[in-house]
Structure formats: C-alpha cells, structure tokens
Design a protein around this motif. Structure first.
Motif, short mmCIF file in Angstrom:
data_model
loop_
_atom_site.label_atom_id
_atom_site.label_comp_id
_atom_site.label_asym_id
_atom_site.label_seq_id
_atom_site.Cartn_x
_atom_site.Cartn_y
_atom_site.Cartn_z
N GLU A 244 20.10 -22.95 -0.52
CA GLU A 244 19.47 -22.24 0.60
C GLU A 244 20.53 -21.48 1.40
O GLU A 244 20.29 -20.36 1.86
CB GLU A 244 18.73 -23.22 1.51
CG GLU A 244 17.55 -23.93 0.86
CD GLU A 244 16.28 -23.10 0.88
OE1 GLU A 244 16.36 -21.89 1.22
OE2 GLU A 244 15.22 -23.65 0.56
N PHE A 245 21.68 -22.11 1.58
CA PHE A 245 22.79 -21.47 2.30
C PHE A 245 23.27 -20.23 1.55
O PHE A 245 23.44 -19.16 2.15
CB PHE A 245 23.92 -22.49 2.46
CG PHE A 245 25.17 -21.95 3.10
CD1 PHE A 245 25.15 -21.43 4.38
CD2 PHE A 245 26.38 -21.99 2.41
CE1 PHE A 245 26.31 -20.94 4.97
CE2 PHE A 245 27.54 -21.52 3.00
CZ PHE A 245 27.51 -20.99 4.28
N VAL A 246 23.45 -20.37 0.24
CA VAL A 246 23.90 -19.23 -0.57
C VAL A 246 22.86 -18.12 -0.54
O VAL A 246 23.19 -16.93 -0.42
CB VAL A 246 24.18 -19.68 -2.02
CG1 VAL A 246 24.49 -18.47 -2.90
CG2 VAL A 246 25.35 -20.67 -2.05
N ASN A 247 21.58 -18.48 -0.64
CA ASN A 247 20.51 -17.47 -0.59
C ASN A 247 20.52 -16.73 0.75
O ASN A 247 20.30 -15.51 0.80
CB ASN A 247 19.15 -18.12 -0.81
CG ASN A 247 18.93 -18.55 -2.25
OD1 ASN A 247 19.64 -18.10 -3.15
ND2 ASN A 247 17.96 -19.42 -2.47
N ALA A 248 20.75 -17.46 1.82
CA ALA A 248 20.79 -16.83 3.14
C ALA A 248 21.96 -15.86 3.26
O ALA A 248 21.83 -14.78 3.86
CB ALA A 248 20.86 -17.89 4.24
N LEU A 249 23.10 -16.23 2.71
CA LEU A 249 24.25 -15.31 2.70
C LEU A 249 23.89 -14.03 1.95
O LEU A 249 24.20 -12.92 2.40
CB LEU A 249 25.45 -15.99 2.03
CG LEU A 249 26.12 -17.14 2.79
CD1 LEU A 249 27.15 -17.83 1.89
CD2 LEU A 249 26.78 -16.66 4.07
#
Length: 501
Positions: A244-249
C-alpha cells in the motif's frame, strides 16, 4: 583542542546544533519543553473511550485512557525544530518516560553522500549533543557490520542531520537514555532493503529495542499539493502494508503534483520498518498528527515540506481465558446481582475468590442479561482503569439495575435470566473498514461527541453483512446516520465471550 580520539574513543560532534536546533543546553531544553507541551494539544489520545451500552446510543459517558505501554517504533520528521519540532514531540510523547530499552536503533536516509547499501557507525563510541554524550551500542554495531548489506562508510555520518536531530528529543524525554545504533540508508533498492530488514527483524521481535525512523514527507509542492500527497501516503502507512505504501508513492508520482520532488525522503527507512512488521497483524500503525512547513510562521505556502508522526505498537497475543477463569467471572457477575437484593456490598461478590493474575489485570467488559430469547439488559465499559473482576461485578449490577431501556430487574426474575460476559481486548484504531473482520471484531465508531459500538457476536445474532453491521452501528448506536462511519474514526476490538448456558 580536539581530544575526541583520546584513550581510543572517538566521538561524533553535532553537525547542525545552532542551525536545526539550539546549541545552548538551557535554550534547547526550553524549546523542547515548549514542543512537548504543544504536542499535548495536537492529537487526541487514541485510546479515549466512553462507556457504551449494547443496543442503545444513550449510554452514560465515562471516559478513561487505556495505557498502551511503549511503542515498538516511531516515524518522525527531521527538519529544523521551528518547522517540525512539535510534530516530532507528538511521536516521542508516546514513549513512557521511564521506559527501559536495551538500545535505540535510528534509521534514516543519506542526505550527504550516495552509496549502495546501508551504513552503520563503526567509527564512533558516542554521539555528542548539547545535553551530553549518547553512547553507541558498540557490540551490536560490530555484529551488524558483518552482515552483507552494511557498508563501512564513515563519510555517511559526520554531516548527516537526519539522525542527529532525534537525539535531544530522546535525551529530554527518557529518564535513562540507552545506547544507540545509527544506520544510514544510501539506496531505495527493494532487494537491498529487504536484506536490511531481515537482519534487524529478530531484534524488533525481541521487543527490547525502540526503532526511530527518520523521514520528512513531501518536498516542495505548494501547501494544498503537499496535503494531498502526504495524507495519501499517511493513509497507506496506517495500513501497515508495504505494498500500500509503494502504491501510494506511485500514485503521488502519477498525480504529477506541481513541485513534488519526493513523497518522503526517508521512504527507504519506512520501507525497512514495514518490511519487518509486514504480515504480522499484531503490529498497528497509528498516524498521530500531520503538519507541513506552511503551518510554521517561518514557512511559506508556495513551497513546503510535509511532516507526519506515527507510533507503531505491537499488541499482545490473542486474548484468552481459562475455563476456571470464565467460571469465576460468571460467579462474580451473578453474586453481584444477587447481592444487590440482599443488601451486600459490591466487593462481597469477589472477596475470597481465587483471582488469577489475568483477572487482576485491567480490562474492559460487557455483561449481557438474557431472558429466554430476549435481551434483558446490557452495559459495558471500555478501558483498563479497573481489574477485570471488578469491572464484571460493576457491569453486572449496572446491566440489571441501570439499563434505562428496561425496568430494574426484579428478584423473581433471577432464576429466569442467563448471564453472558464479553471480556474485551484493547482498542485498535484502523485506517479503513477493510481491516474490520465481520464476526471476529467488534466495532467502535467515534466522531466528535458521538460514539457507538457493536460487540463481535452481534454479527452472528443478526446475520448482517459488513455494510449493514457498520451502517446500523453508525445510525442506531452512534447517531451519525447510515453512512456516518465512512468519515468517523474506527476502532476494532476482540472479545472472549462466554455464558452460563
């Protein structure tokens, strides 16, 4: 005279004292005191809860704060104190002042030199701040430096501010400052970061080390652009899921926000933490507060840097009670109700009982009275301000005699009622309803002065879908309307449920 190498000891002296924070000890103490005081008003305690009644939105309000203990990790900004000091203090305020850690591992990005891998400070024995020396855990550093991803990069530390600025906060907060392990990351390569996480994860799981992750958020968009990018990232981090963190980036990059150079300069350090905790539902990420440099009188609104604070907690193992403990609580509940008719004190219900350490621990509970297939009374209380055995005795009497939906229990009904007890786990804040598991979790919905809850077993009793469960709780219990839960704060908890039947 430089005597830092005297007797074989080398000390790293401050690089940014006098610029990022005051170099004078007394001035620094006064400034930190003001930030910690400001932090008290910046975030509402996430554990504040109100007494609630199953099936009613008219519960008597009794607020208590459940103590969570020390966090496992913090994510904190590293800008000049005038910009991010209060946000950082909000995170460090989560640490009990008498907390005892074996060490503090600080992880941040390299702002000064580029290299592939991670660097741990093997050169110095201590770091100096205006408050004095902070020792390095040299034995731990020695062992860590033997691992593959860690490089010998003494040039990574002398001018690096990202870790240095965290130390005065820790020294000011803690009664006893433990040794530190400074780690600088020079790469965002996932394969390398994964190995770093694998090296550190056993230490995280021991639960004796505090991890401090140093990162600012968005760099250089305007005020509104920063809020959009930063809150998207904060929501992703709150899930505890690295993907989720990578997707948000990636979403922030795709949004082409004007001026955005990076969503988080310490994204690699955050990724290491999330890799370590990933897949373990016992870790919860709590977003404490957000600001950006435009909120400071020293900043402008056209070109800002974002700051968020997070605390990461590890919840205890799944809560359970033995058969004997459950039988003891049921006896206390019934004795409490019977004692009311006989004029006995509440304490008579539990005095002389064999009370295990678990029953003597603080905890929340609901007591439900059923008469045949109908509810006859139910009152409960969140929080850990009373031992469980006392909580059950109090809630049993309240369910019998204080539930305003029903008349007081008559003595002639004693033989017709059955008692059900729900002992509650601590509340856990969730970022979205996706984290709520129907049938396993209870829900606690809070918005402003409105709140309401449904116990986990309500799902089985009603056969509702998740949407219906949340909608009914939001409308019928919290008074927020059917869709009110979508903009409210959501908390889950689990319950050990048992009855006389």
């Amino acid at each position: 005279m430089d005597i830092s190498g005297c007797c074989g000891r080398k000390i790293r002296f401050p690089a940014v004292a006098g610029t990022f924070y005051p170099a004078d000890k007394d001035e620094l103490a006064q400034e930190l005191k003001s930030y910690y005081k400001e932090a008290e008003s910046m975030v509402k305690p996430l554990e504040d809860a109100q007494t609630a009644m199953e099936g009613s939105s008219n519960a008597t309000e009794v607020t208590s704060t459940a103590l969570k203990g020390a966090p496992t990790a913090l994510i904190v900004p590293h800008a000049g104190y005038v910009f991010s000091g209060a946000v950082a203090a909000t995170a460090f305020s989560c640490i009990p002042q008498d907390a005892a850690f074996d060490r503090i591992i600080l992880i941040g990005p390299s702002h000064c030199v580029g290299f592939d891998g991670a660097a741990v400070d093997v050169l110095n024995s201590a770091w100096q701040t205006p408050f004095g020396e902070v020792q390095i855990d040299e034995e731990f550093v020695k062992q860590l430096s033997k691992e593959k991803p860690f490089k010998n990069r003494p040039d990574a530390f002398p001018n690096e501010h990202g870790l240095e600025v965290q130390l005065p906060f820790l020294q000011f907060r803690l009664k006893k400052m433990p040794p530190i392990v400074p780690i600088i990351l020079g790469t965002t390569n996932y394969n390398v970061l994964k190995v770093v996480a694998e090296c550190l994860k056993p230490t995280l799981e021991e639960g004796k080390t505090l991890f401090v992750i140093s990162s600012d958020f968005s760099h250089y968009p305007n005020y509104d652009g920063a809020k959009k990018a930063d809150l998207r990232l904060a929501k992703a981090i709150s899930t505890g899921r690295l993907y989720e963190f990578v997707n948000a980036l990636e979403d922030n990059d795709a949004a082409r926000i004007k001026g955005l150079a990076t969503s988080a300069c310490g994204q690699a350090a955050i990724a290491v933490l999330m890799e370590m905790t990933g897949g373990d539902a016992s870790y919860s990420y709590e977003h404490l507060v957000y600001r950006n440099s435009g909120d400071s009188p020293y900043g402008d609104l056209d070109r800002v840097v974002g700051y968020s604070a997070f605390a990461v907690y590890k919840t205890s193992e799944k809560y359970s009670l033995s058969q004997e403990e459950m039988e003891t609580l049921l006896e206390i509940a019934r004795s409490s109700i019977e004692g009311k008719f006989e004029g006995r004190r509440l304490s008579d219900a539990y005095e002389g009982k064999n009370l295990s350490p678990k029953l003597r621990a603080g905890g929340g509970a609901f007591v439900t009275l059923n008469k045949g297939n109908s509810l006859r009374g139910c009152i409960g209380h969140f929080g850990e301000d009373y031992p469980i055995y006392q909580m059950v005795a109090q809630m049993a009497r309240a369910a019998a005699f204080e539930d305003p939906r029903f008349g007081v229990l008559r003595e002639s009904e004693l033989g017709e009622i059955s008692i059900e007890i729900s002992v509650l786990s601590p509340l856990k804040r969730i970022a979205s309803a996706d984290e709520f598991v129907l049938g396993r979790d209870g829900i606690y919905i809070v918005k402003g002065y409105n709140s309401g809850t449904f116990l986990p077993q309500v799902a089985d009793d009603t056969g509702w879908s998740k949407e219906e469960f949340l909608g009914h709780c939001s409308r019928d219990k919290a008074g927020l309307g059917w869709d009110g839960w979508k903009t409210a704060d959501l908390y889950t908890y689990q319950a050990v449920v048992f009855s006389e039947d």
